[in-house]
Design a protein around this motif. Structure first.
Motif, PDB file in Angstrom:
ATOM      1  N   ALA A 131       0.668  -1.193   0.021  1.00  0.00           N
ATOM      2  CA  ALA A 131      -0.146   0.116   0.082  1.00  0.00           C
ATOM      3  C   ALA A 131       0.916   1.153  -0.141  1.00  0.00           C
ATOM      4  CB  ALA A 131      -1.110  -0.180   1.151  1.00  0.00           C
ATOM      5  N   SER A 144       1.107   4.296  -2.833  1.00  0.00           N
ATOM      6  CA  SER A 144       1.027   5.820  -2.633  1.00  0.00           C
ATOM      7  C   SER A 144       2.103   6.516  -3.052  1.00  0.00           C
ATOM      8  CB  SER A 144       0.624   6.003  -0.915  1.00  0.00           C
ATOM      9  OG  SER A 144       1.728   5.400  -0.159  1.00  0.00           O
ATOM     10  N   THR A 153      -1.152   8.372   9.489  1.00  0.00           N
ATOM     11  CA  THR A 153      -2.751   8.670   9.833  1.00  0.00           C
ATOM     12  C   THR A 153      -2.458   9.486  11.262  1.00  0.00           C
ATOM     13  OG1 THR A 153      -2.941   6.429  10.663  1.00  0.00           O
ATOM     14  CG2 THR A 153      -3.916   6.784   8.533  1.00  0.00           C
ATOM     15  N   ASP A 187      -0.345   0.982  13.867  1.00  0.00           N
ATOM     16  CA  ASP A 187      -1.310   1.680  13.369  1.00  0.00           C
ATOM     17  C   ASP A 187      -1.009   3.170  13.934  1.00  0.00           C
ATOM     18  OD1 ASP A 187      -2.194  -0.394  11.802  1.00  0.00           O
ATOM     19  OD2 ASP A 187      -3.892  -0.839  13.609  1.00  0.00           O
ATOM     20  N   LEU A 242      -9.058   0.596  10.943  1.00  0.00           N
ATOM     21  CA  LEU A 242      -9.735   0.430   9.293  1.00  0.00           C
ATOM     22  C   LEU A 242     -10.920   1.223   9.432  1.00  0.00           C
ATOM     23  CD1 LEU A 242      -8.914  -3.165   8.598  1.00  0.00           C
ATOM     24  CD2 LEU A 242      -7.992  -1.215   7.302  1.00  0.00           C
ATOM     25  N   TYR A 243     -11.731   1.350  10.202  1.00  0.00           N
ATOM     26  CA  TYR A 243     -12.878   1.900  10.330  1.00  0.00           C
ATOM     27  C   TYR A 243     -12.698   3.227  10.136  1.00  0.00           C
ATOM     28  CZ  TYR A 243     -17.488   3.822  11.345  1.00  0.00           C
ATOM     29  OH  TYR A 243     -18.657   4.273  11.358  1.00  0.00           O
ATOM     30  N   LYS A 244     -11.865   3.877  11.084  1.00  0.00           N
ATOM     31  CA  LYS A 244     -11.582   5.170  11.134  1.00  0.00           C
ATOM     32  C   LYS A 244     -10.630   5.817  10.012  1.00  0.00           C
ATOM     33  CE  LYS A 244     -11.596   7.708  14.325  1.00  0.00           C
ATOM     34  NZ  LYS A 244     -12.578   8.825  14.690  1.00  0.00           N
ATOM     35  N   TYR A 245      -9.956   5.021   9.307  1.00  0.00           N
ATOM     36  CA  TYR A 245      -9.219   5.465   8.365  1.00  0.00           C
ATOM     37  C   TYR A 245      -9.798   5.423   6.868  1.00  0.00           C
ATOM     38  CZ  TYR A 245      -5.451   5.648   4.655  1.00  0.00           C
ATOM     39  OH  TYR A 245      -4.805   5.701   3.576  1.00  0.00           O
ATOM     40  N   ASN A 246     -10.796   4.076   6.922  1.00  0.00           N
ATOM     41  CA  ASN A 246     -11.418   4.091   5.579  1.00  0.00           C
ATOM     42  C   ASN A 246     -12.898   3.335   5.752  1.00  0.00           C
ATOM     43  OD1 ASN A 246     -10.989   3.955   2.451  1.00  0.00           O
ATOM     44  ND2 ASN A 246     -11.110   1.862   2.603  1.00  0.00           N
ATOM     45  N   ASP A 275     -14.177   0.761   6.819  1.00  0.00           N
ATOM     46  CA  ASP A 275     -14.344  -0.499   6.620  1.00  0.00           C
ATOM     47  C   ASP A 275     -14.829  -1.319   8.001  1.00  0.00           C
ATOM     48  OD1 ASP A 275     -12.947  -0.750   3.957  1.00  0.00           O
ATOM     49  OD2 ASP A 275     -11.145  -0.554   5.246  1.00  0.00           O
TER      50      ASP A 275
END
Length: 334
Positions: A15, A19, A48, A80, A296-300, A302
């Motif tokens: 990833a 980027s 992030t 993270d 993942l939820y906060k970032y995307n 998901d």
């Protein structure tokens, strides 16, 4: 677990490569190299925001199972770039107050266990009202969705119990004792009930005070002495397996000792034949995935599970498997 971390690292590195593909400058390459080096050294591998996540469990003091859950969560938090706060209390009302305290701190995400869901419902609702995403872990899979959590991570306790019943059948057991060390814990009841569902023999429940190991040992010993036909004792947590082994010896019983959950001492007991089998729900993975999924939820935005729990078990561990997992148990991740 090693394989999981390896593939996570590969995916993350990929990833980052994508980027940075548009950056042909030397500075861009140095940034990429620095990020890879940080990941390799266990430092944050993402750029992030530094979010704060709180995990609040129903663990009592000195429970090695929760040390493993916490270890997994902390490792994911490092990766993270998360500030990780951990607290626990085996009294449901106190646990709920810890959730309230996390809400007051305006954390960015909450991970919570629902061993006693009725006592936790209002606290979880308060977090939801405050706009704080919640993931439940380990216990409370049936209540998780109704309480508004994003998902639940753990094993299905009834399914795990049924797996134990099947294993007891394969071993030719006829009369089993299921030792519950925390009254009111819905997950513990589900485990024993699951055993009873598939076990062809007779199952009896024994309620003990899990905070007092001498009393736990005395209660099991007394039961084994009073009923010599008991040929299997199933404990619901790794620390209680060793206590059951001592009770068996003092009672001069021939019952096999089996247990839910795995730690280094249980792994040793499986290898030397002191214990028959263990049910592993992979607590390290529960902690790791909980933090990772919140990130993942906060970032995307998901969410995994499709409205169903994300299962980490059960896995029946016998002598052969214990030898393979010994190194992981020794380092505190199994």
């Amino acid at each position: 677990m090693a394989r999981f971390r390896t593939w996570t690292g590969i995916a993350l590195a990929g990833a980052l490569s994508v980027s940075l593909a548009g950056c042909s400058s030397t500075g861009g390459k140095r940034a990429e190299d620095a990020r890879k080096a940080a990941a390799a050294q266990g430092r944050a591998a993402v750029d992030t925001p530094r979010w704060t996540f709180a995990m609040i469990t129903h663990s009592g003091d000195g429970d090695t199972f929760w040390d493993i859950v916490q270890s997994g969560a902390e490792q994911a938090a490092v990766k993270d770039n998360i500030k990780f706060l951990y607290s626990h209390d085996d009294e449901a009302q106190q646990q709920a107050q810890l959730v309230d305290a996390a809400v007051d701190k305006k954390v960015d995400g909450i991970i919570v266990t629902l061993a006693k869901p009725d006592a936790m419902k209002a606290a979880v609702a308060r977090a939801e009202k405050a706009g704080i995403p919640v993931i439940t872990v380990n216990s409370g899979s049936e209540e998780s969705k109704a309480f508004g959590a994003l998902t639940h991570i753990g094993q299905d306790e009834t399914v795990a119990g049924e797996a134990v019943g099947d294993e007891l059948n394969e071993r030719g057991r006829k009369k089993a004792l299921c030792v519950l060390h925390e009254q009111g814990n819905v997950g513990h009841e589900q485990r024993c009930d699951g055993v009873a569902e598939t076990f062809h023999g007779t199952l009896r429940k024994l309620y003990v005070n899990g905070t007092n190991m001498p009393d736990v040992q005395s209660a099991i010993e007394a039961k084994l002495q009073a009923d010599t036909s008991i040929d299997s004792v199933v404990t619901l947590g790794a620390p209680y397996a060793d206590t059951a082994v001592k009770a068996k010896a003092d009672a001069s019983s021939k019952a096999e000792i089996d247990t839910f959950d795995l730690n280094a001492k249980v792994a040793d007991g499986l290898k030397d034949g002191t214990l028959g089998f263990a049910v592993d729900q992979q607590p390290y993975l529960q902690g790791y995935q909980a933090v990772d999924l919140l990130w993942l939820y906060k970032y995307n935005a998901d969410v995994l599970g499709g409205g169903k729990p994300v299962l980490t078990g059960p896995q029946i561990i016998t002598k052969d498997q214990a030898s393979v997992l010994a190194e992981y148990a020794d380092r505190g991740t199994r």
